[in-house]
Design an enzyme around this catalytic site. Structure first.
Site, mmCIF file in Angstrom:
data_model
loop_
_atom_site.group_PDB
_atom_site.id
_atom_site.type_symbol
_atom_site.label_atom_id
_atom_site.label_comp_id
_atom_site.label_asym_id
_atom_site.label_seq_id
_atom_site.Cartn_x
_atom_site.Cartn_y
_atom_site.Cartn_z
ATOM 1 N N SER A 136 22.551 9.779 -8.655
ATOM 2 C CA SER A 136 23.032 8.897 -7.583
ATOM 3 C C SER A 136 22.287 7.570 -7.495
ATOM 4 C CB SER A 136 22.946 9.612 -6.224
ATOM 5 O OG SER A 136 21.598 9.733 -5.803
ATOM 6 N N LYS A 151 17.401 7.409 -1.700
ATOM 7 C CA LYS A 151 18.430 6.372 -1.602
ATOM 8 C C LYS A 151 17.775 5.027 -1.320
ATOM 9 C CE LYS A 151 21.592 9.654 -1.735
ATOM 10 N NZ LYS A 151 22.471 9.876 -2.909
#
Length: 206
Positions: free
Chosen positions: A63, A102
């Protein structure tokens, strides 16, 4: 002729030898205790650093491609303040036993709009050089990385106080604030900007 008596307890040479043996035993015991205390102190320092200051973390999944790759190892800074565009680690909102990594896109008060594959924060166009969609078709990009805004996602105009809006750099394949919403700033475990593995990629994470 007089006779001299012999009493073992009064032999000064025997007494000195006995004291010397006791001294050696005492020194060994002291050294053993000192070594044990040294190990405890070093272990305590290591645990303290890992718990409160720095810790290694491992990347799982794709990701954050291309910035971070699967099984990259990073050094997590647990005392640094978190700012916009920092890479952070936090408990997964839907499963606190897991951790997500993230990038912070919005901090409290920020307005966020994403349109035509371009990011706007507070109406300012952001150069997202860390995102690479060159391998994806326009159709795929539009479907998996479509336009959004905070009102359309969360029904608010700006990132609320005490919250963060985060996205994965791999916008085509990332579960992030577009799906699970804002991240509470107080739950952030730390931020990272240093890769420590693999050897050929050691260095600052830009």
């Amino acid at each position: 002729m007089s006779e001299s008596s012999f009493e073992p307890g009064n032999d000064r040479y025997g007494s000195q030898n006995s004291k010397s043996k006791r001294g050696k035993k005492k020194s060994f015991a002291q050294e053993l205790v000192s070594t044990f205390l040294y190990i405890i102190v070093i272990t305590g320092i290591f645990v303290g650093i890992r718990t409160f200051l720095f810790a290694p973390v491992s990347v799982e999944g794709d990701s954050m491609n291309p910035t971070l790759e699967h099984e990259d190892r990073l050094l997590l800074n647990k005392v640094s303040s978190v700012d916009r565009f920092d890479i952070i680690v936090f408990p997964a909102p839907e499963d606190p036993d897991k951790q997500y990594i993230k990038r912070v896109i919005g901090v409290p008060g920020d307005q966020i709009d994403y349109r035509n594959q371009e990011m706007y924060v507070n109406n300012e166009l952001i150069d997202e050089s860390y995102v690479d969609l060159t391998q994806e078709s326009d159709e795929v990009s539009a479907y998996y990385n479509g336009d959004f805004s905070l009102p359309s996602l969360q029904g608010v105009e700006a990132v609320p106080e005490g919250m963060l809006f985060v996205l994965g750099d791999n916008r085509i394949n990332s579960k992030d604030s577009r799906s699970f919403g804002f991240v509470e700033a107080e739950t952030v475990i730390g931020e990272t900007s240093l890769r420590i593995w693999p050897l050929n990629r050691i260095g600052s994470v830009d």
